[in-house]
Design an enzyme around this catalytic site. Structure first.
Site, PDB file in Angstrom:
ATOM      1  N   TYR A   1       4.817  -0.409  37.383  1.00 61.65           N
ATOM      2  CA  TYR A   1       5.244  -0.588  35.998  1.00 61.65           C
ATOM      3  C   TYR A   1       6.690  -0.135  35.808  1.00 61.65           C
ATOM      4  O   TYR A   1       7.039   0.997  36.080  1.00 61.65           O
ATOM      5  CB  TYR A   1       4.347   0.209  35.039  1.00 61.65           C
ATOM      6  CG  TYR A   1       4.768   0.020  33.604  1.00 61.65           C
ATOM      7  CD1 TYR A   1       4.616  -1.214  32.984  1.00 61.65           C
ATOM      8  CD2 TYR A   1       5.343   1.053  32.885  1.00 61.65           C
ATOM      9  CE1 TYR A   1       5.022  -1.415  31.688  1.00 61.65           C
ATOM     10  CE2 TYR A   1       5.755   0.869  31.575  1.00 61.65           C
ATOM     11  CZ  TYR A   1       5.584  -0.367  30.981  1.00 61.65           C
ATOM     12  OH  TYR A   1       5.993  -0.558  29.693  1.00 61.65           O
TER      13      TYR A   1
ATOM     14  N   TYR B   1      -0.526  -2.056  37.273  1.00 62.25           N
ATOM     15  CA  TYR B   1       0.862  -1.682  37.558  1.00 62.25           C
ATOM     16  C   TYR B   1       1.324  -0.460  36.767  1.00 62.25           C
ATOM     17  O   TYR B   1       2.467  -0.074  36.846  1.00 62.25           O
ATOM     18  CB  TYR B   1       1.785  -2.851  37.240  1.00 62.25           C
ATOM     19  CG  TYR B   1       1.584  -4.032  38.145  1.00 62.25           C
ATOM     20  CD1 TYR B   1       2.086  -4.008  39.443  1.00 62.25           C
ATOM     21  CD2 TYR B   1       0.901  -5.157  37.712  1.00 62.25           C
ATOM     22  CE1 TYR B   1       1.915  -5.079  40.281  1.00 62.25           C
ATOM     23  CE2 TYR B   1       0.729  -6.241  38.543  1.00 62.25           C
ATOM     24  CZ  TYR B   1       1.235  -6.200  39.828  1.00 62.25           C
ATOM     25  OH  TYR B   1       1.063  -7.272  40.657  1.00 62.25           O
TER      26      TYR B   1
ATOM     27  N   GLY C   1      24.078 -13.741  44.258  1.00 67.54           N
ATOM     28  CA  GLY C   1      24.321 -15.082  43.736  1.00 67.54           C
ATOM     29  C   GLY C   1      23.456 -15.509  42.567  1.00 67.54           C
ATOM     30  O   GLY C   1      23.761 -16.483  41.896  1.00 67.54           O
ATOM     31  N   ASN C   2      22.331 -14.796  42.335  1.00 67.18           N
ATOM     32  CA  ASN C   2      21.431 -15.213  41.263  1.00 67.18           C
ATOM     33  C   ASN C   2      20.644 -13.990  40.790  1.00 67.18           C
ATOM     34  O   ASN C   2      20.157 -13.216  41.619  1.00 67.18           O
ATOM     35  CB  ASN C   2      20.467 -16.271  41.816  1.00 67.18           C
ATOM     36  CG  ASN C   2      19.781 -17.047  40.716  1.00 67.18           C
ATOM     37  OD1 ASN C   2      19.144 -16.461  39.848  1.00 67.18           O
ATOM     38  ND2 ASN C   2      19.919 -18.355  40.745  1.00 67.18           N
TER      39      ASN C   2
ATOM     40  N   LYS D   1       8.664  -5.661  23.791  1.00 65.52           N
ATOM     41  CA  LYS D   1       7.342  -5.049  23.960  1.00 65.52           C
ATOM     42  C   LYS D   1       6.243  -6.082  24.193  1.00 65.52           C
ATOM     43  O   LYS D   1       5.126  -5.971  23.691  1.00 65.52           O
ATOM     44  CB  LYS D   1       6.990  -4.165  22.748  1.00 65.52           C
ATOM     45  CG  LYS D   1       8.011  -3.074  22.467  1.00 65.52           C
ATOM     46  CD  LYS D   1       8.130  -2.071  23.600  1.00 65.52           C
ATOM     47  CE  LYS D   1       9.193  -1.027  23.316  1.00 65.52           C
ATOM     48  NZ  LYS D   1      10.553  -1.458  23.747  1.00 65.52           N
TER      49      LYS D   1
ATOM     50  N   ASP E   1      17.038  -4.800  29.900  1.00 68.10           N
ATOM     51  CA  ASP E   1      16.940  -3.481  29.269  1.00 68.10           C
ATOM     52  C   ASP E   1      17.669  -2.536  30.212  1.00 68.10           C
ATOM     53  O   ASP E   1      17.241  -2.323  31.343  1.00 68.10           O
ATOM     54  CB  ASP E   1      15.449  -3.121  29.156  1.00 68.10           C
ATOM     55  CG  ASP E   1      15.224  -1.697  28.653  1.00 68.10           C
ATOM     56  OD1 ASP E   1      16.201  -0.910  28.576  1.00 68.10           O
ATOM     57  OD2 ASP E   1      14.059  -1.370  28.362  1.00 68.10           O
TER      58      ASP E   1
ATOM     59  N   LYS F   1       7.872  -3.819  30.307  1.00 63.37           N
ATOM     60  CA  LYS F   1       7.344  -5.179  30.208  1.00 63.37           C
ATOM     61  C   LYS F   1       8.480  -6.185  30.423  1.00 63.37           C
ATOM     62  O   LYS F   1       9.647  -5.824  30.418  1.00 63.37           O
ATOM     63  CB  LYS F   1       6.702  -5.374  28.840  1.00 63.37           C
ATOM     64  CG  LYS F   1       5.207  -5.092  28.840  1.00 63.37           C
ATOM     65  CD  LYS F   1       4.403  -6.238  29.455  1.00 63.37           C
ATOM     66  CE  LYS F   1       2.960  -5.791  29.708  1.00 63.37           C
ATOM     67  NZ  LYS F   1       2.228  -6.707  30.570  1.00 63.37           N
TER      68      LYS F   1
ATOM     69  N   TYR G   1      17.790   6.434  27.508  1.00 60.24           N
ATOM     70  CA  TYR G   1      16.510   6.497  28.206  1.00 60.24           C
ATOM     71  C   TYR G   1      16.303   5.261  29.080  1.00 60.24           C
ATOM     72  O   TYR G   1      16.454   4.129  28.635  1.00 60.24           O
ATOM     73  CB  TYR G   1      15.339   6.646  27.219  1.00 60.24           C
ATOM     74  CG  TYR G   1      14.125   7.052  27.977  1.00 60.24           C
ATOM     75  CD1 TYR G   1      14.020   8.354  28.476  1.00 60.24           C
ATOM     76  CD2 TYR G   1      13.150   6.133  28.308  1.00 60.24           C
ATOM     77  CE1 TYR G   1      12.952   8.723  29.256  1.00 60.24           C
ATOM     78  CE2 TYR G   1      12.076   6.495  29.091  1.00 60.24           C
ATOM     79  CZ  TYR G   1      11.986   7.793  29.563  1.00 60.24           C
ATOM     80  OH  TYR G   1      10.932   8.161  30.352  1.00 60.24           O
TER      81      TYR G   1
ATOM     82  N   GLN H   1      15.240 -30.550  15.707  1.00 60.18           N
ATOM     83  CA  GLN H   1      15.586 -31.711  14.880  1.00 60.18           C
ATOM     84  C   GLN H   1      15.758 -33.006  15.660  1.00 60.18           C
ATOM     85  O   GLN H   1      15.788 -33.012  16.879  1.00 60.18           O
ATOM     86  CB  GLN H   1      16.875 -31.430  14.084  1.00 60.18           C
ATOM     87  CG  GLN H   1      16.869 -30.171  13.256  1.00 60.18           C
ATOM     88  CD  GLN H   1      16.003 -30.193  12.018  1.00 60.18           C
ATOM     89  OE1 GLN H   1      15.589 -29.167  11.535  1.00 60.18           O
ATOM     90  NE2 GLN H   1      15.701 -31.358  11.505  1.00 60.18           N
TER      91      GLN H   1
HETATM   92  P1  13P Z   1       7.834   8.200  30.593  1.00 61.29           P
HETATM   93  O1  13P Z   1       8.074   9.015  29.349  1.00 61.29           O
HETATM   94  O2  13P Z   1       7.171   8.958  31.690  1.00 61.29           O
HETATM   95  O3  13P Z   1       9.042   7.444  31.039  1.00 61.29           O
HETATM   96  O4  13P Z   1       6.780   7.044  30.266  1.00 61.29           O
HETATM   97  C1  13P Z   1       6.523   6.622  29.005  1.00 61.29           C
HETATM   98  C2  13P Z   1       7.091   5.324  28.758  1.00 61.29           C
HETATM   99  O5  13P Z   1       7.771   5.144  27.792  1.00 61.29           O
HETATM  100  C3  13P Z   1       6.793   4.258  29.742  1.00 61.29           C
HETATM  101  O6  13P Z   1       7.857   3.426  29.935  1.00 61.29           O
HETATM  102  P1  13P Z   2      10.148  -1.800  27.384  1.00 61.81           P
HETATM  103  O1  13P Z   2       9.414  -2.734  28.286  1.00 61.81           O
HETATM  104  O2  13P Z   2      10.616  -2.464  26.134  1.00 61.81           O
HETATM  105  O3  13P Z   2      11.234  -1.058  28.084  1.00 61.81           O
HETATM  106  O4  13P Z   2       9.106  -0.743  26.860  1.00 61.81           O
HETATM  107  C1  13P Z   2       8.472   0.063  27.781  1.00 61.81           C
HETATM  108  C2  13P Z   2       7.478   0.978  27.210  1.00 61.81           C
HETATM  109  O5  13P Z   2       6.817   1.636  27.980  1.00 61.81           O
HETATM  110  C3  13P Z   2       7.271   1.081  25.773  1.00 61.81           C
HETATM  111  O6  13P Z   2       6.345   2.068  25.449  1.00 61.81           O
HETATM  112 MG    MG Z   3      12.787   0.058  27.841  1.00 59.33          MG
HETATM  113 MG    MG Z   4      12.082  -3.892  25.928  1.00 56.68          MG
END
Ligand code: 13P
Ligand code: 13P
Ligand code: MG
Ligand code: MG
Length: 389
Positions: A230, A359, A105-106, A134, A12, A233, A92, A243
């Site tokens: 955090y 987190y 390298g990875n 998500k 992402d 995700k 965003y 198959q």
């Molecule tokens: P922010 O709007 O503070 O980035 O948090 C909300 C969210 O979308 C979490 O990833």
């Molecule tokens: P993503 O993990 O898809 O970036 O989503 C983060 C989020 O906070 C959604 O509300």
């Molecule tokens: Mg995102």
């Molecule tokens: Mg995502």
């Protein structure tokens, strides 16, 4: 030809708007860069696709798993697209999953998700590529169990002698770095003792027991464990072969017909149904497939499935496999469950349990709350209630 490696590297690197979708310009940029790499002979073939705000680079090549060339190519594309598109357009969370600065390298441990499998192409090699948004890699535990171990999903387990012996599950404990190898159906209860905790134990690979043919691979990177906070995700990707002594395409898809509950959704902090979704648009001439948008409460969590057949490493396809009225009913159930569970708002079990919230930004809110030790409060609660203490 010799062995072929199928690699999906996913990140992402910025959404439009919020965490809902990948900008088509980002997909086009990646596709052009992969076309260059193909011309230079670095990769055999490629396809770029998205699910929600995650972009996947699907590549075939002969360099094996963990190739610095292939990982470097993906890393450069993510970096360049972040600079040239996400940052310029102020998307965003520009570069959200690129957690480290220097590539060594990875891409493992650096943020992107990786699913790779080196295979000997069979006379026909149907593969299904899955990607979810998500949610987390363990979201695939239940469908993988269903397709490779549940005869009510895969009747081939009963009918096909090639599959009748069963499969070997490779399960990773992402907290302790332990690998469990368990045969099904014999060790089925042990498998569930682990994979019923999908935030920790992940069905990483599955092998056909009789000849150890590798049938699937799922990405296992846990962003939060890498970053310590955090950062979105760990929206997973995977490759499943179909198959001829493996589950049929329809048996693999059948495993997604029931939209089970998974962790993720809004702020990575809620439980919701995993909805099988169709792609928005497949543009064959650009080799891009634009995935569904995550909308209601940033979701619900969703999964897409693209089918290909490989011929000498060339990716014939994709076929958008959930683009069928047969999955409308699953989507309807997912919508119903979404509506039902959403009414719980910030209450558990819709909101995830405290360990999973560790987190997120909730600990900051909790730390800011003043409290009174219970014993002191009981001695003279009116003092506290009147605000005199
Ligand atoms: P922010 O709007 O503070 O980035 O948090 C909300 C969210 O979308 C979490 O990833
Ligand atoms: P993503 O993990 O898809 O970036 O989503 C983060 C989020 O906070 C959604 O509300
Ligand atoms: Mg995102
Ligand atoms: Mg995502």
């Amino acid at each position: 030809m010799g062995k072929v490696t199928i690699s999906i590297i996913k990140a992402d690197i910025g959404g439009i708007p919020g965490h809902s979708w990948v900008h088509p310009k980002t997909l086009e940029f990646a596709s052009e860069r992969l076309a260059d790499a193909q011309k230079k002979g670095l990769i055999i073939d490629y396809y770029v696709f998205s699910c929600g705000d995650d972009m996947s680079l699907l590549m075939t090549h002969t360099k094996g798993e963990n190739s610095p060339d292939i990982h470097g190519l993906a890393w450069d594309i993510f970096k360049e697209a972040t600079e040239n598109i996400s940052k310029k357009l102020k998307l965003y969370g520009a570069g959200q999953d690129l957690l480290k600065d220097t590539f060594s390298g990875n891409v493992r441990g650096m943020g992107p998700q990786v699913a790779e499998m080196e295979i000997e192409e069979r006379p026909s090699e149907p593969i299904i590529v899955i990607a979810a948004d998500k949610t987390e890699p363990g979201a695939f535990n239940l469908p993988l169990f269903r397709m490779f171990a549940d005869p009510f999903t895969t009747s081939g387990l009963v009918i096909d002698p090639e599959m009748h012996e069963g499969f070997k599950f490779e399960i990773l404990d992402v907290y302790e770095g332990r690998v469990y190898l368990l045969d099904v159906p014999e060790r089925m209860y042990d498998v569930f003792a682990l994979i019923g905790t999908p935030g920790r134990y992940i069905v990483r690979r599955v092998y056909r027991k009789k000849d150890l043919l590798q049938a699937s691979v799922i990405s296992v990177e846990r962003l939060n464990l890498i970053a310590g906070k955090y950062v979105g995700k760990d929206d997973p990707v995977g490759i499943i072969r179909a198959q001829h002594g493996l589950p049929a395409v329809g048996e693999i898809l059948e495993a997604f017909a029931y939209p089970h509950l998974v962790a993720g959704w809004m702020r990575g902090s809620h439980t919701g149904p995993l909805m099988p979704c169709k792609m928005e648009k497949v543009i064959p001439e650009k080799k891009i497939a634009i995935g569904p948008k995550a909308t209601r409460f940033d979701g619900p969590p969703r999964v897409v499935a693209l089918g290909f057949v490989l011929h000498d490493g060339v990716l014939e396809g994709p076929v958008d496999l959930f683009d069928d009225p047969a999955f409308d009913y699953s989507r309807l159930i997912a919508e119903f469950v979404t509506d039902y569970i959403r009414r719980m708002g910030p209450m558990m079990p819709h909101r995830l349990p405290p360990e999973e919230m560790e987190y997120t930004t909730l600990p900051k809110v909790l730390a800011s709350l003043k409290f009174i030790p219970q014993e002191e409060y009981e001695k003279d609660r009116w003092k506290y209630l009147r605000g005199e203490a």
